[in-house]
Structures are given as structure tokens and as C-alpha cells.
Design an enzyme around this catalytic site. Sequence first.
Site, short mmCIF file in Angstrom:
data_model
loop_
_atom_site.label_atom_id
_atom_site.label_comp_id
_atom_site.label_asym_id
_atom_site.label_seq_id
_atom_site.Cartn_x
_atom_site.Cartn_y
_atom_site.Cartn_z
N GLU A 88 5.69 -3.58 0.76
CA GLU A 88 5.68 -3.05 -0.73
C GLU A 88 4.82 -1.91 -0.72
O GLU A 88 3.62 -1.87 -1.14
CB GLU A 88 4.82 -4.32 -1.52
CG GLU A 88 5.81 -5.63 -1.58
CD GLU A 88 6.94 -5.67 -2.24
OE1 GLU A 88 7.04 -5.07 -3.19
OE2 GLU A 88 7.46 -6.85 -1.91
N GLY A 95 2.79 1.98 5.24
CA GLY A 95 4.03 1.32 5.72
C GLY A 95 4.75 2.14 6.66
O GLY A 95 5.32 1.20 7.52
N CYS A 135 1.59 0.65 -8.93
CA CYS A 135 2.72 1.20 -7.87
C CYS A 135 3.93 1.28 -8.92
O CYS A 135 4.90 2.21 -8.50
CB CYS A 135 3.24 0.08 -6.86
SG CYS A 135 3.40 -1.62 -7.55
N GLY A 158 0.76 -1.25 0.07
CA GLY A 158 -0.06 0.04 0.21
C GLY A 158 0.91 1.24 -0.01
O GLY A 158 2.07 1.38 -0.47
N SER A 159 0.29 2.44 0.75
CA SER A 159 0.85 3.71 0.43
C SER A 159 2.13 3.75 1.47
O SER A 159 2.46 2.99 2.32
CB SER A 159 -0.08 4.59 0.96
OG SER A 159 -0.53 4.51 1.95
P1 NAD Z 1 -3.46 2.22 1.34
O1 NAD Z 1 -2.14 2.43 2.16
O2 NAD Z 1 -4.63 3.04 1.45
O3 NAD Z 1 -4.19 0.70 1.89
C1 NAD Z 1 -3.47 -0.45 1.74
C2 NAD Z 1 -4.03 -1.47 2.60
O4 NAD Z 1 -3.40 -1.16 3.90
C3 NAD Z 1 -5.37 -1.46 2.83
O5 NAD Z 1 -5.81 -3.01 2.98
C4 NAD Z 1 -5.74 -0.75 3.87
O6 NAD Z 1 -6.84 -1.02 4.74
C5 NAD Z 1 -4.45 -1.19 5.10
N1 NAD Z 1 -4.01 -0.26 5.87
C6 NAD Z 1 -4.01 1.09 5.65
N2 NAD Z 1 -3.37 1.51 6.98
C7 NAD Z 1 -3.34 0.70 7.83
C8 NAD Z 1 -2.92 0.58 9.30
N3 NAD Z 1 -2.36 1.41 9.82
N4 NAD Z 1 -2.61 -0.66 9.67
C9 NAD Z 1 -3.16 -1.83 9.14
N5 NAD Z 1 -3.59 -1.83 7.67
C10 NAD Z 1 -3.67 -0.51 7.02
O7 NAD Z 1 -3.27 2.04 -0.20
P2 NAD Z 1 -4.15 1.83 -1.61
O8 NAD Z 1 -4.59 3.34 -1.76
O9 NAD Z 1 -5.22 0.83 -1.31
O10 NAD Z 1 -3.15 1.57 -2.51
C11 NAD Z 1 -2.42 2.29 -3.39
C12 NAD Z 1 -0.99 2.52 -2.84
O11 NAD Z 1 -0.41 1.03 -2.64
C13 NAD Z 1 0.11 3.24 -3.66
O12 NAD Z 1 0.72 4.01 -2.93
C14 NAD Z 1 0.84 2.08 -4.57
O13 NAD Z 1 2.06 2.72 -4.99
C15 NAD Z 1 0.79 1.16 -3.49
N6 NAD Z 1 1.26 -0.25 -3.81
C16 NAD Z 1 2.38 -0.85 -3.96
C17 NAD Z 1 2.79 -1.99 -4.46
C18 NAD Z 1 4.20 -2.68 -4.29
O14 NAD Z 1 4.32 -3.79 -4.72
N7 NAD Z 1 5.08 -1.78 -3.89
C19 NAD Z 1 1.91 -2.77 -5.19
C20 NAD Z 1 0.49 -1.96 -5.23
C21 NAD Z 1 0.25 -0.98 -4.78
#
Ligand code: NAD
Length: 497
Positions: free
Chosen positions: A253, A236, A287, A231-232
Site C-alpha cells: 500500500e 515498496g 496517501c 509507506g512510500s
Molecule cells: P516510509 O516509506 O518512510 O516508511 C513506512 C514504513 O516502512 C516505516 O515503518 C519504515 O520504518 C518502514 N521501512 C522503510 N524502509 C524499509 C525497508 N527497506 N524495509 C522494511 N521497512 C522499511 O513512509 P512514511 O513517510 O512513514 O509514510 C508516508 C508514505 O506512505 C507516503 O508515500 C504515503 O502515500 C504512503 N502511504 C500509503 C498508504 C496506502 O494505503 N497506499 C497509506 C498510508 C501511507
Amino acid sequence: MTHADVLKAAGLTEAELQGGTLAVQSPIDGAVVAHVHETGPEQMPDIIARAQAAFKAWRSVPAPRRGELVRLLGEELRASKEELAAVVTLEAGKILSEGLGEVQEMIDICDFAVGQSRQLYGLTIASERPGHRMMETWHPMGPCGVITAFNFPVAVWSWNTALALVCGDPVIWKPSEKTPLTAMACMKILDRALARFGDAPDGLVQLVIGGPEIGAALVASTDIPILSATGSTRMGGQVGPQVAARWGRPILELGGNNAMIVAPSADLEMAVRAIVFSAVGTAGQRCTSLRRVIAHHSIKDDLVARLTAAYASLPIGDPRDAATLIGPLIDQASADRMAAALSDATAQGGTVHGGGAADCGIGGAYVRPAIVEMPAQTEIVRTETFAPILYVMGYDDLNAAIALQNDVPQGLSSCIFTLNLREAEVFLSAAGSDCGIANVNIGPSGAEIGGAFGGEKETGGGRESGSDAWKGYMRRQTNTINYSAELPLAQDVVFDI
Ligand code: NAD
């Protein structure tokens, strides 16, 4: 096919789709297609305990037998490819061929993991002591929590799960709260594989539905030794330190800010095709999406002219229409962030071509992709905006271009277009790209599963998928065996009693 037909074809029932507290919207038209049942935080201790119990059984199943389950999963995915891809399109808004591509990626990692199940090998190492042998063995680690993002609603789960399963680890999956339906459809497919497999332990792969608070239970638990989070960088930044503080193993990731250097010798025709796919594919919501082009001043104007011409003819619209290349953004908040980023870019000296809402007449947050010529790598250029914005900057000297490429907080994917061998090798050298992925004459997105996937710096440092990423799901043990009748100590230490 209506949304309801798509969900029905994927095996989701009325009872699963209605009566819950989590509203699920399709980005295609903004329609609410389901209210699914969320996992309660009070359920998490039981779920984690089931995973621990499953671990105690699964770790002793021979790895090639564990691979058989993944082989069956791959077979079931092949049989249900179209149905699952249609749910990806419905819920994440991907165009049809990208939805199918996502499921193909799942099939590919299953094939890879089946082979891997017979190759969980360690080294033998020369011992300094006579009559001794030293070796490494790899053991299952324990339950693996998998938190996934909306933009790869099933592929990222499969990268983790296929490897975790052959490595002997149960999985608890928390998908994005924006894409629970794809996850539920995926579990139906897994259930068919489990039924054919026969004797997998109860609780081997579990799904939990909800937002960050449900993910937080996985992050906090010492009974989840591995926590893979996609995720973002914001997410992370919260999750990584918490897992580390309890001595767990995070696999992170996170966001990217991927660049392409276009050198004077580049095949511009190829570069343009690679740029357009990488920058606007998945509506800029990968991503690995291309976000920055660093073009040599001698070809920059020509490149921008070709790109603006190519952008003008891109079909934007319903992702279910085979002619569409750009589907919707996930939601209106995402479109608002894109508009804000474009206005920041203008304030920071940028010249914007394109951008703005695209009215496709069906609802949903459709946008026109934007190219922004920037005089410098300003703050907005250094930020990942999850939308189809491509910043273009110029350079004179390759080393300065590489420095500019590396001068962002993220370190996921990168590439150079050049026909000059020296330039290509410099880009790939220790003094070149600082990213986890560096390509020559290929765009930054659309990785194959055979290589390890992931990036450096704020991208989190995790590696998943191919190469030796399986090691992230196992614990390494060094064994020394004494088959002599003496007890010599290492480093010639004398300790006679
Ligand atoms: P996001 O960070 O909003 O959410 C991702 C996941 O994390 C969701 O399931 C969310 O519920 C969970 N989450 C959020 N905060 C949390 C916390 N404090 N504790 C536990 N879980 C939590 O991201 P998004 O909007 O769904 O996805 C887009 C982002 O993901 C972009 O920044 C993109 O670059 C990144 N991404 C990275 C990769 C990679 O492999 N590097 C792949 C896909 C997406």
C-alpha cells in the site's frame, strides 16, 4: 492536557516512555516526549518463532471464535476512543476530529471482520467427472508482518490485524519509527481484549519497535508468509521484490498522486468543498490526498479563484484546538521537501499561490497550503510530495483529461465532478481511470472500510480492508472428492493398468 497527561491516560508508563534509544517527537511543538526501547535485531528470531507457535494453535480455533477476539477489540476501542485519538493527535499531529476518525475506522473494521469471521466461504464448482464434487476451501496462511507508515499510525494496523486474526494468522507489527507511542497505546487496548478473551495463544499479536532494519527482518523471513507494507514507493520498491524473491506474499500500500477532474457541468460549490478537504486535510499527508486538479478550461479560472479564497481563510495551528483545520507536518524535513517542490514547480513554469511557513508560535513545522497553476504535467507534478500542494491544470477534451490523470507512475485514488452521466460512466469504464479507487462527485480521500482499499502501478497493487480483501490473508485450496466407485481421469485421459 499536557503531552505527559495524554500518554498517561493512554496507559503508558514512565518505564515504557523513558530510558530507550528511540526519541519520539510531537509534531505539535517539536518537543521530545519519550525515549522508547527499540527491539534488537537479535530478538527477531525469537519473536518470529513465537508467532509461528501461535499460528499452530490459532489456525485450529474456529473462525467465529477468532472473531470473538476482534469483537472484544472493537468494544475496547470504543471504550478508549478519546484516549487513543489524543495520542494520534500528539504523535502524528492530526486535528482532533481526524484523530477520532482514525479510531472510528478501527472500530468499523473490527465490526466488519467479526461478520467476516462467519463468512470465510469458498465456491463449489461443477466437476466434469461423474460422481465427483469440486470445491474451494480457505485456510489460515501463517504469521503476517505488518509494517505501517506514520500518517495512519493505527488504522492501517487494524485493517490488517482484524482480518488476519479472523483468518487465523498471528501478526507482528512494526509501526513507523515516528509513531511508536500510538502503537504501544493500541497494544494496551488489545491486551484488555485478549484478557477478556481468555485463551488466545501467547505471541498472537506482537509489536516490534524500530526503523527499517527491524522491518527488514520481517521482510527476509520465510516464516512470515504474508508481509503487508504501507509507506512510500521507495520503501515498496525495496520490500516488494525481496518478499517476492523468497516466495512470500506482499501486500503493498504505497504512495499516491491522486487527481480530480472537474467538468463544465460540475457543481462547483461541492467540488470546492471536496477539493479543500481532500487537499489540505491531514495537512496533505494522506496517501489519498488530492494532489492534482484537472479542470475544464471554461471553469478553471473561476475554480482557482474560489479555491484561493477558501484557502485564505483556513485555520492553521495547534491540532488540539477544535477550530484548527490544518495541523503541522510530521517534521521539518517534510516542510523542507514541500519548499523544494514549490521551487521546482516554479522552475517548471508553475504559478504558486500560498505555501511557506506558518508561524503558529508553538514550534512544529506548520505550513500554509499551496495551489500551483501548472502549464503542463511536469516532472514535479508526477511526484508525490507528502505535503499540502495542489497542482491545477486545464483541459478541453475529457479523454485528454483522463489520459493526463492516468499519466503518472502512481494509481491509488481518483475522481470526477460532473453532472453529466456520460462523462461519469466514461470515467468509470475500462477506458477511464486506471486507479484502485475511482469516485464520482466525491473527493479521492476518506474511504469507507467496506470497500477494498489500494491502488495500481507504483501504489503497489495491494488490497486491504473491505470487500474480499480477506482472501489476501488465507491460502486457497481446491478440493476434488470422488464418491463413485470408478476412477475416471480428467480430460478423458486413458491410463489403464
Ligand atoms: P516510509 O516509506 O518512510 O516508511 C513506512 C514504513 O516502512 C516505516 O515503518 C519504515 O520504518 C518502514 N521501512 C522503510 N524502509 C524499509 C525497508 N527497506 N524495509 C522494511 N521497512 C522499511 O513512509 P512514511 O513517510 O512513514 O509514510 C508516508 C508514505 O506512505 C507516503 O508515500 C504515503 O502515500 C504512503 N502511504 C500509503 C498508504 C496506502 O494505503 N497506499 C497509506 C498510508 C501511507
